[in-house]
Design an enzyme around this catalytic site. Structure first.
Site, PDB file in Angstrom:
ATOM      1  N   LYS A 189       0.840  -1.201   0.000  1.00 54.76           N
ATOM      2  CA  LYS A 189       0.000   0.000   0.000  1.00 54.76           C
ATOM      3  C   LYS A 189       0.873   1.247   0.000  1.00 54.76           C
ATOM      4  CE  LYS A 189      -1.926   2.366   3.364  1.00 54.76           C
ATOM      5  NZ  LYS A 189      -1.858   3.779   2.862  1.00 54.76           N
ATOM      6  N   GLU A 264       9.862   0.026  10.816  1.00 53.53           N
ATOM      7  CA  GLU A 264      10.826   1.123  10.850  1.00 53.53           C
ATOM      8  C   GLU A 264      10.023   2.361  11.179  1.00 53.53           C
ATOM      9  OE1 GLU A 264      12.302   4.366  10.164  1.00 53.53           O
ATOM     10  OE2 GLU A 264      12.417   3.875   8.033  1.00 53.53           O
ATOM     11  N   CYS A 298      13.254  10.048   8.452  1.00 50.57           N
ATOM     12  CA  CYS A 298      13.107   9.418   9.767  1.00 50.57           C
ATOM     13  C   CYS A 298      14.401   9.457  10.566  1.00 50.57           C
ATOM     14  CB  CYS A 298      12.595   7.990   9.616  1.00 50.57           C
ATOM     15  SG  CYS A 298      13.572   7.003   8.474  1.00 50.57           S
ATOM     16  N   GLU A 396       9.359  13.823  17.767  1.00 50.03           N
ATOM     17  CA  GLU A 396       9.715  13.851  16.346  1.00 50.03           C
ATOM     18  C   GLU A 396       8.848  14.888  15.630  1.00 50.03           C
ATOM     19  OE1 GLU A 396      10.648  10.690  12.801  1.00 50.03           O
ATOM     20  OE2 GLU A 396       8.825  10.370  13.952  1.00 50.03           O
TER      21      GLU A 396
END
Length: 504
Positions: A189, A264, A298, A396
């Site tokens: 996806k 991840e 990331c 983050e």
């Protein structure tokens, strides 16, 4: 059948854009008829409308993948699978300008970066795993003369894969490459914000000659299509790249049939600058580490810790370097280094951290000025004199936003680097090779760069500690995530009074 549309990007590249879901080597509309619209983040104009998958579409894709796994795909030799991946790499190379154009248009990243970095890595990854396909094998195990024992490394089956929006087609390659090399079939996806390049990749997969059902590519929202993949009983493994919070949800959904899982997830990576470092190199790589891809990485080194003896010098040099090496604007302007963020929601989220950092007492060094009336822009933003309690230091942000603090000793630097729930990446700048490796060993992160930042490589494992994920992608290490080991015990029929010399 879902019909493609002919599109012409702002850089003049024209191509045929698929709009359907790629299931069993055909582009089909969503069963519900739902669609999603993609937007150019530079000027907020609509690019295209594509089908949006739901649970019924996931069912169709999983059924196609299971059928392919049990039949034609399993019948191919490893060398034949590898050849298909090599053909796919060649087709990506042939159409690299189209793929780069789509990702720049759909994502907002500068075209030159998309072409020279992202698509170059897509090609390299498919070639790398094409070479691995016929080199995945087990071993014999000597347990004595009465038994012949060996291991087989076998594919898991149907792999569900969910990729993020920051590197659309590159993340697809990272996941497809090892899964296909190991003999699995895939239901992948794309992110709802950036589905276009993955759909175009589907046309190349079909052209390369992959059998129907081996690769199925869906667009759709995470809450419907993503959740359906993660919880589907016909999916044997789930691989996800995205936020830590979503990773937790996927992990729970995968528990239904104890899927193998690779995650991840988030990061808040530290970058340490010791006073014996080459300060100009540290400044350059610190800029690369947080401002590349508009900070939407990331592993972005978004926390910089500088030894107190050079703190003020570093901050001033870093500010000037960022000013001189950042040009904000259209992703198709060759002189631009810094395009828009992915969406209005992401832009507004980043700007909220600017306000919270100010209110919590951090000192703004650069940023916080308007860029354009239209488009989802955030300028490079630097704060200094921050503390561990500030939300901008702990959470983050996923944007061109960096916080800088000082440290006193080597142990102080290590403590501050590890003071986070994340553990994805880190960087250390020092000319002392002993210190470099001692600090690298002490930092709790899956990847540590010495005197650089973000220069990853497709042959080197990628993944994190703590709440930054489970497992590794890329390199030989990724193959273990897409195989299961079978032990075969071959017992010889020997006399009870066995004598090796007589038997021979």
């Amino acid at each position: 059948m879902a019909q493609p549309v002919q599109l012409t990007a702002p850089n003049g590249v024209s191509y045929s854009q698929p709009t359907g879901l790629f299931i069993n080597n055909e582009f089909v509309p969503a069963a519900s008829g739902k669609t999603l619209t993609t937007v150019n983040p530079y000027d907020e104009s609509i690019i295209a409308t594509v089908s949006s998958a739901g649970p019924k579409d996931v069912d169709r894709a999983v059924a196609a993948a299971r059928q392919a796994f049990a039949s034609e795909w399993r019948g191919l030799t490893p060398s034949e699978r590898g050849l298909l991946l090599l053909r796919l790499a060649d087709l990506c190379d042939r159409d690299k300008e189209i793929l780069a154009t789509i990702d720049a248009w759909d994502n907002g990243k500068p075209y030159e970066q998309a072409l020279g970095e992202d698509i170059a890595e897509v090609i390299a990854v498919f070639r790398y795993y094409g070479g691995w396909a016929d080199k995945i094998h087990g071993s014999t195990i000597d347990t004595g003369d009465a038994k012949f024992a060996y291991t087989r490394h076998e594919p898991l089956g149907v792999c569900g894969q969910i990729i993020p929006w920051n590197y659309p087609v590159m993340m697809a390659a990272w996941k497809l490459g090892p899964a296909l090399a190991c003999g699995n079939t895939v239901v992948l996806k794309a992110a709802e914000q950036t589905p276009l390049s993955v759909l175009y990749l589907a046309t190349l997969i079909k052209e390369a000659g992959f059998p129907a059902g081996v690769v199925n590519l869906l667009n759709g929202e995470g809450a419907s299509a993503g959740a359906a993949i993660a919880g589907h009983p016909g999916v044997d493994k789930i691989a996800f790249t995205g936020s830590t919070n979503t990773g937790r949800v996927i992990m729970k959904a995968a528990a239904g049939n104890l899927k193998a899982i690779t995650l991840e997830t988030g990061g808040k990576s530290p970058l340490l600058v010791f006073d014996d470092a080459n300060i100009d190199q540290a400044v350059k790589w610190s800029h690369v580490g947080i401002m590349s891809n508009m900070g939407q990485i990331c592993t972005a080194t978004s926390r910089i810790y500088v030894q107190e003896t050079i703190y003020d010098t570093f901050v001033e040099k870093f500010k000037q370097y960022t000013i001189e090496n950042s040009k904000v604007g259209s992703q198709f302007d060759p002189s631009v280094t810094h395009g828009p963020q992915i969406s209005k929601a992401q832009r507004d989220r980043i700007l909220s951290y600017v306000q919270s950092a100010k209110s919590e007492g951090a000192q703004l060094v650069l940023g916080d000025e308007p860029v354009s009336e239209k488009g989802y822009f955030v300028p490079p933003t630097i704060f200094k004199n921050t503390t561990r309690e500030m939300s901008a230091v702990r959470e983050e942000i996923f944007g061109p936003f960096v916080v800088i603090q000082s440290f006193s000793t080597q142990q102080d630097a290590i403590n501050k680097a590890n003071d986070t729930e994340y553990g994805l990446g880190a960087a250390v700048f020092t000319e002392n090779i002993t210190r470099a490796h001692r600090v690298a060993a002490a930092i709790q992160a899956g990847m540590v760069w010495i005197n650089s930042s973000q220069d990853s490589h497709f042959a080197i494992p990628f993944g994190g500690y703590k709440q930054s994920g489970i497992g590794r992608e890329l390199g030989e290490y990724a193959l273990a995530a897409y195989t299961q080991v079978k032990a075969v015990h071959g017992k010889f029929s020997l006399p009870l009074e066995f004598n090796l010399g007589t038997w021979l």
